[in-house]
Write an enzyme that holds these catalytic residues in place. Structure first.
Site, PDB file in Angstrom:
ATOM      1  N   GLN A 278       4.698 -17.009  22.419  1.00  0.00           N
ATOM      2  CA  GLN A 278       4.725 -16.002  23.470  1.00  0.00           C
ATOM      3  C   GLN A 278       5.461 -14.735  23.012  1.00  0.00           C
ATOM      4  OE1 GLN A 278       3.091 -16.365  26.378  1.00  0.00           O
ATOM      5  NE2 GLN A 278       3.739 -14.376  27.128  1.00  0.00           N
TER       6      GLN A 278
ATOM      7  N   ASP B 284      -4.690 -17.153  20.026  1.00  0.00           N
ATOM      8  CA  ASP B 284      -4.489 -15.783  20.525  1.00  0.00           C
ATOM      9  C   ASP B 284      -5.410 -14.803  19.784  1.00  0.00           C
ATOM     10  OD1 ASP B 284      -2.618 -15.219  22.576  1.00  0.00           O
ATOM     11  OD2 ASP B 284      -0.940 -15.718  21.263  1.00  0.00           O
TER      12      ASP B 284
ATOM     13  N   LYS C 280       0.549 -21.093  31.800  1.00  0.00           N
ATOM     14  CA  LYS C 280      -0.340 -21.574  30.730  1.00  0.00           C
ATOM     15  C   LYS C 280      -0.294 -23.095  30.664  1.00  0.00           C
ATOM     16  CE  LYS C 280      -0.106 -17.298  28.116  1.00  0.00           C
ATOM     17  NZ  LYS C 280       0.530 -16.466  27.112  1.00  0.00           N
TER      18      LYS C 280
END
Ligand code: GUN
Length: 287
Positions: A97, A120, A53
């Site tokens: 995460q 997200d 990422k």
């Protein structure tokens, strides 16, 4: 018959080029999009995802800040960092995460990320927006899947769409996105009886169950679009999807490979959401 391979790597590269251009335009206008990625603990797979990422952000010109915390970090300490990032002007997107260590509640953490920085799309506010079909951020993996279906040139409208998997990250939001495109959607899961009866009727089959090669060619409707979200190691240690590619490719009309299908698209959608967050917060219109 052999299926047409939907090349996620090539499509991701195409979209990332556009994101790079838009990022450069925003940066020249005085706002450089910024993403904070938070990793707690030392899960090896999470470390790889976070590294990928970060690299993708740098490639696109997006500022990326990585916060690596030990597994012993308390929920209160993590919340303190989230609140700091919520107030940080040069950070437009925050990603924590998953999975988190078991003493930290992922739901509590996502609920504390400002919805406008929730790239997200896990915050209940953004989940609700997806449910009513009015969203700023699309969850990254389902959004990537929709782009792959579009790339295949297949219209979702009126089609039998079967999603195998009901997770909050993929299965549930995926179903909403297919429904918004007027698909007739069925959600199957680990308790579904006679799974093949459903999958065999799917014009569009999205599989996100996390079980290596469980969907075989004889469970697929001839000519179907098959999107494989799975990422598993088989008994020989090889990276494989949830679909048995070797038998599925002879039945499906279109299929995504693993690796090189959904994976590169997920990170691309994260970049897109970060850019969108910066655009919305700065009121700079990239159109
Ligand atoms: N872990 C596995 N997939 C994801 C994802 O899409 N977002 C976050 N935050 N963690 C993950």
């Amino acid at each position: 018959m052999s299926a047409i391979i939907i090349d996620g790597k090539a499509l991701a590269a195409e979209i990332r080029e556009k994101i790079k251009e838009d990022t450069a335009r925003m940066t020249s206008a005085g706002i450089r999009p910024g993403l904070a990625v938070v990793l707690v603990g030392d899960d090896p797979a999470s470390k790889v995802y976070v590294r990928n990422k970060k690299a993708a952000c740098e490639e696109a010109g997006i500022l990326s800040e990585e916060y690596t915390l030990p597994a012993s970090t308390s929920e209160a300490e993590l919340l303190e960092l989230i609140h700091k990032l919520n107030n940080k002007k040069d950070i437009h997107g925050i990603l924590v995460q998953a999975p988190l260590p078991s003493h930290i509640n992922f739901k509590t953490i996502t609920e504390n990320i400002l919805p406008e920085k929730d790239v997200d799309a896990f915050h209940p506010y953004n989940v609700g927006k997806i449910m009513i079909g009015d969203f700023d951020f699309l969850p990254c993996t389902p959004a990537g899947v929709m782009e792959l279906i579009k790339k295949a040139g297949v219209s979702v409208s009126g089609k039998n769409c079967v999603v195998v998997g009901r997770s909050n990250i993929v299965g549930k939001p995926q179903s909403m996105l297919l429904l918004k495109e007027n698909g007739t959607v069925t959600i199957c899961h680990s308790k579904t009886e006679n799974l093949a009866d459903f999958t065999k009727k799917a014009d569009i089959l999205v599989v996100a169950v996390g079980r290596a090669e469980m969907i075989k060619g004889d469970m697929i409707k001839p000519g179907a679009v098959v999107i494989d979200v799975g990422m598993n190691r088989n008994s020989e240690g090889k990276l494989v999807g949830d679909v048995d590619f070797s038998t599925a490719k002879d039945v499906a009309g279109y299929i995504t490979p693993v690796p090189g299908g959904v994976g590169p698209m997920t990170i691309t959608m994260l970049l897109k959401n970060t850019l969108k967050a910066a655009e919305l917060s700065s009121k700079i219109d990239l159109k």
